[in-house]
Motif scaffolding. Structure first.
Motif, mmCIF file in Angstrom:
data_model
loop_
_atom_site.group_PDB
_atom_site.id
_atom_site.type_symbol
_atom_site.label_atom_id
_atom_site.label_comp_id
_atom_site.label_asym_id
_atom_site.label_seq_id
_atom_site.Cartn_x
_atom_site.Cartn_y
_atom_site.Cartn_z
ATOM 1 N N ARG A 5 0.854 -1.183 0.000
ATOM 2 C CA ARG A 5 0.000 0.000 0.000
ATOM 3 C C ARG A 5 0.898 1.244 0.000
ATOM 4 N N PRO A 6 0.698 2.167 -0.933
ATOM 5 C CA PRO A 6 1.559 3.356 -1.014
ATOM 6 C C PRO A 6 1.527 4.181 0.271
ATOM 7 N N GLN A 7 2.691 4.679 0.654
ATOM 8 C CA GLN A 7 2.820 5.512 1.846
ATOM 9 C C GLN A 7 3.067 6.984 1.501
ATOM 10 N N VAL A 8 3.503 7.245 0.279
ATOM 11 C CA VAL A 8 3.752 8.609 -0.177
ATOM 12 C C VAL A 8 3.196 8.762 -1.588
ATOM 13 N N PHE A 9 3.073 10.000 -2.042
ATOM 14 C CA PHE A 9 2.499 10.268 -3.363
ATOM 15 C C PHE A 9 3.286 9.589 -4.481
ATOM 16 N N ASP A 10 4.610 9.521 -4.342
ATOM 17 C CA ASP A 10 5.444 8.956 -5.410
ATOM 18 C C ASP A 10 5.189 7.468 -5.626
ATOM 19 N N GLU A 11 4.637 6.786 -4.628
ATOM 20 C CA GLU A 11 4.401 5.355 -4.754
ATOM 21 C C GLU A 11 3.033 5.031 -5.359
ATOM 22 N N LEU A 12 2.210 6.037 -5.528
ATOM 23 C CA LEU A 12 0.878 5.792 -6.076
ATOM 24 C C LEU A 12 0.949 5.273 -7.517
ATOM 25 N N VAL A 13 0.066 4.335 -7.839
ATOM 26 C CA VAL A 13 -0.029 3.810 -9.206
ATOM 27 C C VAL A 13 -1.107 4.612 -9.934
ATOM 28 N N GLY A 14 -0.721 5.315 -10.984
ATOM 29 C CA GLY A 14 -1.663 6.170 -11.704
ATOM 30 C C GLY A 14 -2.027 7.417 -10.908
ATOM 31 N N GLN A 15 -3.103 8.095 -11.315
ATOM 32 C CA GLN A 15 -3.627 9.291 -10.630
ATOM 33 C C GLN A 15 -2.609 10.428 -10.582
ATOM 34 N N SER A 16 -1.720 10.516 -11.564
ATOM 35 C CA SER A 16 -0.662 11.528 -11.545
ATOM 36 C C SER A 16 -1.226 12.954 -11.608
ATOM 37 N N ILE A 17 -2.297 13.163 -12.353
ATOM 38 C CA ILE A 17 -2.877 14.510 -12.475
ATOM 39 C C ILE A 17 -3.440 14.967 -11.127
ATOM 40 N N GLY A 51 -14.402 7.112 -6.923
ATOM 41 C CA GLY A 51 -13.935 6.188 -7.957
ATOM 42 C C GLY A 51 -14.312 4.764 -7.586
ATOM 43 N N ILE A 52 -13.988 3.815 -8.453
ATOM 44 C CA ILE A 52 -14.317 2.416 -8.177
ATOM 45 C C ILE A 52 -13.438 1.885 -7.049
ATOM 46 N N ARG A 53 -13.714 0.674 -6.606
ATOM 47 C CA ARG A 53 -12.944 0.088 -5.512
ATOM 48 C C ARG A 53 -11.490 -0.138 -5.940
ATOM 49 N N GLY A 54 -10.601 0.065 -4.988
ATOM 50 C CA GLY A 54 -9.203 -0.302 -5.187
ATOM 51 C C GLY A 54 -8.365 0.599 -6.061
ATOM 52 N N VAL A 55 -8.779 1.874 -6.269
ATOM 53 C CA VAL A 55 -7.960 2.764 -7.107
ATOM 54 C C VAL A 55 -7.203 3.806 -6.284
ATOM 55 N N GLY A 56 -7.391 3.784 -4.939
ATOM 56 C CA GLY A 56 -6.559 4.639 -4.101
ATOM 57 C C GLY A 56 -7.256 5.758 -3.372
ATOM 58 N N LYS A 57 -8.563 5.683 -3.180
ATOM 59 C CA LYS A 57 -9.292 6.785 -2.525
ATOM 60 C C LYS A 57 -8.833 6.972 -1.072
ATOM 61 N N GLY A 116 -8.804 -2.714 -13.615
ATOM 62 C CA GLY A 116 -8.284 -1.390 -13.266
ATOM 63 C C GLY A 116 -8.194 -1.122 -11.783
ATOM 64 N N SER A 117 -8.405 -2.127 -10.937
ATOM 65 C CA SER A 117 -8.324 -1.965 -9.482
ATOM 66 C C SER A 117 -6.999 -2.518 -8.977
ATOM 67 N N VAL A 118 -6.206 -1.663 -8.324
ATOM 68 C CA VAL A 118 -4.909 -2.105 -7.808
ATOM 69 C C VAL A 118 -5.094 -3.141 -6.699
ATOM 70 N N ARG A 119 -6.033 -2.877 -5.799
ATOM 71 C CA ARG A 119 -6.248 -3.809 -4.697
ATOM 72 C C ARG A 119 -6.685 -5.176 -5.205
ATOM 73 N N ASP A 120 -7.613 -5.198 -6.182
ATOM 74 C CA ASP A 120 -8.057 -6.475 -6.739
ATOM 75 C C ASP A 120 -6.906 -7.221 -7.392
ATOM 76 N N SER A 121 -6.050 -6.493 -8.104
ATOM 77 C CA SER A 121 -4.920 -7.140 -8.794
ATOM 78 C C SER A 121 -3.949 -7.760 -7.792
ATOM 79 N N LEU A 122 -3.703 -7.084 -6.668
ATOM 80 C CA LEU A 122 -2.797 -7.622 -5.643
ATOM 81 C C LEU A 122 -3.422 -8.829 -4.943
ATOM 82 N N SER A 123 -4.744 -8.796 -4.718
ATOM 83 C CA SER A 123 -5.420 -9.940 -4.104
ATOM 84 C C SER A 123 -5.359 -11.158 -5.023
ATOM 85 N N LEU A 124 -5.556 -10.922 -6.319
ATOM 86 C CA LEU A 124 -5.475 -12.016 -7.295
ATOM 87 C C LEU A 124 -4.050 -12.550 -7.386
#
Length: 557
Positions: A13-25, A47-53, A215-223
């Motif tokens: 799970r990202p701890q800082v902005f630089d570790e986030l996957v996507g959402q650069s804007i 947003g949908i589940r698992g994208v970093g809200k 497109g869900s990071v959490r789902d991809s890690l669970s899989l």
């Protein structure tokens, strides 16, 4: 990222902005607002589940309260504030789950707590997850504080259903819509995780994980966790087929085989292929969605080269799609799409969804034979020519009406007389009936004792035009599905002439019944406004008029 957790979704799970996957804007916007000290009173992440809200909410809280505001990116040398926020034990950062605390009393406690300034940091921050779950009263209690909070107070909301949040709340927040993570970004991230976990997986397996995660990071890690747990250490490497079985997923090649057999009309082979897919543990809804995906590719084969790399088609599959697309009439594909969309709601009504899908496939084969008018192999002829047989328009109309729950189809013209085996010339009609208007038609129904047809005309049909043996109508959802066939047959028998019925999406006139009710209401209103009624109401204050009867009509009866 944290390394003391075993579950990948928490471990990475990202701890800082630089570790986030996507959402650069979004990250760039937030950073700029902090650097310019133009920080809104409330942030809303949706947003949908698992994208970093929730993840972004926590990182934002750390960025606002970081002991080194110039850095705003604690990672290796974490300050005390950031460390406490990461461990959910900071006294000035309160995280609340609105799904479990929905009431107005919970929000009042929050507001009461907000009256006191921060203890050890710059801001007091309230993070409310799934904020749409708050009750209407809770939202109302929050409004004033949300609009004009103290300078030290910030709200951060996260939700998957932003449409359930009142507009009055939305207008007081700076909203950020988090997008699904792109295929390439998510694939790159999973490759990195696989490398850090010291695992070896084929890229095709990772692509499959990315596709299923949608497109869900959490789902991809669970899989990915499931893949790692299934990877034994006996030296045998996992292959794509094994992973497909783990996820209950099947290759699109099976679907292509099945669709080809449908067009051939080979019922036994179609059911055999579907049972093989079902035995792999594939859910019926997933099967239908993948079926729709194939129909889409067949219809839009000209864009096949631009399809996303997320698709698990082989080169031979691409070639088969192109060949099949060139051999199948577009009308077939559009009708197949319509049927497939409708079966998604139908299978919810059946306890055994597997049987519903089998019947759906059988219906498609009969649809091809009876509606499209094709023989078993004509659609897949070697020369690739499209079958040009004329569709029976009356049958198609009834088909569309059934699958669209009686919705009208714009401008479908047909005549059931085309199906009559006995021509008009062979019928010796001695007494032709003149029908020149809609009212004439209803009168004839009365004289011919066609009470059911009269009822449909008066209650369920909206007239648009009536002239030259041509009737244009629209209708409501209560119209009998055999109405058009019955009407055209009766008109042929009564008048000895062919009639064309045109169905339209225009509004048309009110039904005869609606006009009768309106006319009666108008008479009631006129009577209530009359001097006679005013005199009567003075004598009898409780007087109430319910209906009006015409004395002349009554006496004539």
């Amino acid at each position: 990222m944290s390394t003391n957790k075993t579950v990948l979704a928490i471990k990475y799970r990202p701890q800082v902005f630089d570790e986030l996957v996507g959402q650069s804007i979004i990250v760039e916007t937030i950073r700029k607002s902090i650097s310019l000290n133009k920080i809104p009173n409330a942030f809303l992440f949706t947003g949908i589940r698992g994208v970093g809200k929730t993840t972004i909410a926590r990182i934002l809280a750390k960025a606002l309260n970081c002991a080194d505001p110039k850095k705003n990116n604690c990672l290796n040398n974490c300050c005390s504030n950031c460390s406490q926020i990461s461990e959910s034990r900071h006294i000035d950062v309160l995280e609340m789950d609105a799904a479990s605390k929905t009431g107005v009393d919970d929000v009042r406690d929050l507001i009461e707590f907000s009256r006191y300034g921060p203890t050890s940091s710059k801001y007091k921050i309230f993070i409310i997850d799934e904020v749409h779950m708050l009750s209407k009263q809770a939202f109302n209690a929050l409004l004033k504080t949300l609009e004009e909070p103290p300078e030290y107070l910030k709200f951060i909301f996260a939700t998957t259903e932003v449409n359930k949040i009142p507009v009055t709340v939305l207008s007081r927040c700076q909203r950020f819509d988090l997008l699904r993570i792109s295929f390439d970004e998510l694939l790159t991230f999973l490759k990195k995780v696989t490398l850090l976990e010291k695992k070896e997986l084929d890229e095709e397996i990772l692509k499959l994980v990315v596709k299923i995660s949608e497109g869900s990071v959490r789902d991809s890690l669970s899989l990915l966790d499931r893949v790692f747990l299934s990877d034994n250490d006996n030296g045998k490497k996992l292959n794509l087929k094994s992973v497909q079985k783990i996820f209950g997923y099947f290759g699109k090649g099976y679907l292509l085989d099945l669709i080809i057999e449908i067009f051939k009309g080979n019922e036994k082979k179609v059911l055999e292929l579907y049972k093989n897919i079902y035995n792999q543990g594939v859910e019926p809804k997933l099967f239908i969605n993948d079926f729709l995906e194939i129909i889409y590719y067949l219809k839009n084969n000209q864009n096949i080269d631009n399809l996303s790399s997320s698709l698990d088609f082989t080169d031979s599959d691409f070639e088969r799609i192109k060949n099949l697309s060139n051999s199948v009439d577009n009308r077939s594909l559009l009708l197949f799409w319509e049927y497939s969309v409708n079966i998604l709601s139908e299978i919810n009504l059946v306890s055994n969804q597997h049987l519903a899908v089998e019947m759906f496939l059988i219906r498609l084969m009969y649809l091809k034979k009876e509606v499209l008018g094709t023989s078993d192999n004509s659609i897949l002829s070697n020369d690739g020519n499209k079958n040009k047989d004329q569709i029976n328009e009356n049958y198609v109309k009834n088909l569309y009406k059934d699958i669209n729950n009686n919705k009208t189809i714009d401008q479908i013209k047909f005549s059931s007389q085309e199906e009559e085996k006995i021509s008009i010339d062979d019928k010796k009609i001695s007494n032709k009936t003149e029908i020149n208007s809609f009212s004439d038609l209803i009168s004839v129904c009365v004289s011919k004792k066609e009470i059911e047809l009269k009822y449909e005309l008066e209650n369920n049909v909206n007239l648009i035009s009536f002239k030259n043996n041509n009737i244009e109508i629209s209708f409501n959802d209560n119209l009998n599905k055999n109405f058009i066939k019955n009407l055209t047959t009766k008109l042929l028998n009564w008048t000895g002439e062919r009639w064309i019925i045109t169905l339209s999406k225009k509004t048309g006139l009110k039904t005869m019944k609606e006009m009768e009710v309106q006319n009666n209401n108008n008479k009631l209103d006129d009577l209530k406004n009359s001097e006679l009624f005013k005199e009567a109401i003075n004598l009898f204050p409780d007087l109430e008029i319910v209906n009006i009867k015409d004395i002349k009509e009554d006496s004539s009866d």
